[in-house]
Design an enzyme around this catalytic site. Structure first.
Site, PDB file in Angstrom:
ATOM      1  CG  ASP A 132      -2.058   1.004   1.097  1.00 12.87           C
ATOM      2  OD1 ASP A 132      -2.385   1.395  -0.040  1.00 12.87           O
ATOM      3  OD2 ASP A 132      -2.629   1.387   2.132  1.00 12.87           O
ATOM      4  CE1 TYR A 134      -0.555   8.661   4.316  1.00 11.92           C
ATOM      5  CE2 TYR A 134       1.617   9.683   4.199  1.00 11.92           C
ATOM      6  CZ  TYR A 134       0.356   9.606   4.760  1.00 11.92           C
ATOM      7  OH  TYR A 134       0.010  10.474   5.774  1.00 11.92           O
ATOM      8  CG  HIS A 139      -4.461  10.619   2.501  1.00  4.74           C
ATOM      9  ND1 HIS A 139      -5.522  10.585   3.378  1.00  4.74           N
ATOM     10  CD2 HIS A 139      -3.608   9.644   2.901  1.00  4.74           C
ATOM     11  CE1 HIS A 139      -5.316   9.614   4.265  1.00  4.74           C
ATOM     12  NE2 HIS A 139      -4.164   9.035   4.013  1.00  4.74           N
ATOM     13  NE  ARG A 148       3.725  14.256  10.445  1.00  3.86           N
ATOM     14  CZ  ARG A 148       3.079  13.279   9.805  1.00  3.86           C
ATOM     15  NH1 ARG A 148       2.783  12.163  10.440  1.00  3.86           N
ATOM     16  NH2 ARG A 148       2.751  13.392   8.534  1.00  3.86           N
ATOM     17  CD  GLU A 205      -6.480   4.475   4.496  1.00  3.52           C
ATOM     18  OE1 GLU A 205      -5.839   3.648   3.810  1.00  3.52           O
ATOM     19  OE2 GLU A 205      -5.967   5.156   5.401  1.00  3.52           O
ATOM     20  CD  GLU A 207      -5.571   2.892  -0.264  1.00  2.00           C
ATOM     21  OE1 GLU A 207      -4.760   2.213  -0.930  1.00  2.00           O
ATOM     22  OE2 GLU A 207      -5.468   3.069   0.958  1.00  2.00           O
ATOM     23  CG  ASP A 239      -5.967   0.160   3.354  1.00  2.00           C
ATOM     24  OD1 ASP A 239      -6.090  -0.903   3.959  1.00  2.00           O
ATOM     25  OD2 ASP A 239      -5.019   0.952   3.533  1.00  2.00           O
ATOM     26  CD  GLN A 246      -3.532   4.008  10.550  1.00  2.00           C
ATOM     27  OE1 GLN A 246      -4.746   4.017  10.376  1.00  2.00           O
ATOM     28  NE2 GLN A 246      -2.696   4.524   9.671  1.00  2.00           N
ATOM     29  CE1 TYR A 250       2.816   6.622  12.953  1.00  2.00           C
ATOM     30  CE2 TYR A 250       1.398   6.639  14.880  1.00  2.00           C
ATOM     31  CZ  TYR A 250       2.227   7.299  14.003  1.00  2.00           C
ATOM     32  OH  TYR A 250       2.474   8.629  14.171  1.00  2.00           O
TER      33      TYR A 250
HETATM   34 MN    MN Z   1      -4.270   2.755   2.668  1.00  2.00          MN
END
Ligand code: MN
Length: 421
Positions: A132, A134, A139, A148, A205, A207, A239, A246, A250
């Protein structure tokens, strides 16, 4: 010789206006029927599924010299292994047989045409490895702003390489397969101990994914010029993500149980050949990427994408309209980066795009972004609100490319959330 992509072609099979499956599409899938439960290969036209073993039995593909059992398989992997040239010939031959003036198989249509609603569409691909990416800058920027620093939302590597992670293929399911809300560890409050229970932040998600149609050797990097030879076609991809799992798990190695409980794909693999008329340029890449990631020509595709949520009450709302052409890193660059260290790919491997968000709130490809971390819940037509998905919700992903009256669609990737076990 008839070319499947010829926009002037019409079929003796009715293709309703707005259908995803005109004669120019001819995607590949796997199906079975109550009368014949053997999984076997098919293509789609209008509202019909075309039974490829039956056509093959009529000797209409003899000139293509395929292995005898190629179409009686539980996946299209064997067909993909025949190579792009052979598959191109097969699509052209199918277009010929189904074209308006052709009478070769028309009188036997009832043998090989099944109304789509009468068949069960199965997983089209035996997925080996799943990666997968990114690769949507919108996004990645949204996520960076939420979690952040809004002023430095993108991490330093993001504009230099297509960030990705290795996912898990065992839980990739075909459209229509429900799954249970995952349970796991979360930490609802910072500085308190974690708890175990059903995810409270289940998300989708939006995708797409590309399917590898040709093996590479271990140690063989693929160049951007060659990359398309290794990409067979595309599917829609959801997804599913448990954001609370998560968020806790993560660090420092990345996605794990918050991601691998289910991913849904559409049942039709649309070939890159069928998408050829919809090539477009992607966003300008600034700074210019390192030379191994540079490419010539238009490598993005104008594919409209849509996500709707249907509540258990039946109330349905479209929550996202996006476009594949927003992708910052294109599929060729993703594959090139994936193999640059010598990592090999195999027929049936699946590479997903990453969430495809656009520049406006209506084009965000996940509930995390749409409801902005729960601060802007979505109003459903039945009066309920959504920050994340509720039990009983069905998420419906659709995708299609449209230009000059030609529409090449993917069908749907749907899935329903069942209560946690
Ligand atoms: Mn994904």
């Amino acid at each position: 010789m008839i070319q499947a992509n010829d926009p002037s072609l019409t079929s003796w099979i009715e293709v309703p206006a707005g259908s995803d499956f005109p004669i120019q599409n001819l995607p590949f899938g796997v199906f079975r029927t109550p009368i014949n439960p053997s999984p076997r290969l098919c293509t789609a036209i209008g509202n019909f599924v075309v039974d490829l073993p039956v056509l093959n039995y009529m000797s209409v593909f003899d000139e293509l010299d395929f292995p005898p059992d190629l179409f009686v398989q539980p996946s299209i992997n064997g067909l993909m292994k025949q190579g792009k040239q052979q598959v191109r010939k097969l699509r052209n031959r199918l277009a010929e047989l189904l074209s308006e003036e052709n009478e070769e198989v028309r009188k036997n249509a009832w043998h090989f045409l099944h109304p789509m609603e009468k068949v069960e569409l199965l997983m089209p691909v035996e997925v080996g490895d799943y990666t997968d990416f990114y690769s949507s800058i919108e996004h990645a920027t949204n996520v960076g702003m939420m979690f952040r620093d809004p002023a430095n939302a993108l991490l330093p590597n993001w504009r230099h390489l297509p960030v990705g992670y290795h996912g898990r293929s065992s839980s990739i399911v075909v459209s229509g397969t429900p799954f249970h809300r995952p349970s796991g560890q979360t930490r609802p409050k910072d500085d308190e101990p974690p708890v175990f229970g059903p995810s409270r932040q289940l998300d989708f998600e939006l995708e797409t994914a590309f399917i590898i149609g040709r093996n590479t050797e271990l140690g063989q990097p693929v160049s951007t010029a060659e990359a398309e030879d290794y990409i067979f076609g595309m599917v829609l991809f959801n997804d599913w993500s448990a954001r609370d799992l998560q968020q806790w798990e993560y660090v420092p190695l990345g996605p794990f149980l918050g991601k691998n409980f289910a991913s849904s794909i559409s049942p039709w693999v649309v070939t890159l050949d069928a998408l050829e008329p919809f090539r477009v340029n992607g966003p300008e890449q600034e700074p210019a990427p390192l030379s191994y990631l540079q490419f010539q020509g238009a490598r993005n595709y104008d594919i409209q994408l849509e996500v709707a949520i249907r509540a258990e009450s039946g109330a349905e709302k479209t929550v996202c309209q996006s476009n594949f052409s927003y992708m910052y890193w294109n599929m060729c660059q993703q594959l090139v980066h994936h193999t640059v260290n010598g990592c090999n790919v195999r027929v049936g491997d699946l590479c997903a795009s990453g969430t495809i968000s656009g520049p406006t709130p209506g084009s965000y490809g996940s509930m995390l972004e749409i409801a902005w971390k729960g601060t802007r819940p979505v109003d459903m037509p039945d009066g309920s609100k959504r920050s994340f998905l509720q039990d009983g919700d069905t998420v419906i992903v659709k995708g299609w490319a449209e230009k000059d009256g030609l529409r090449i669609g993917f069908g749907e990737a749907t899935g329903q959330v069942l209560p946690a076990l």
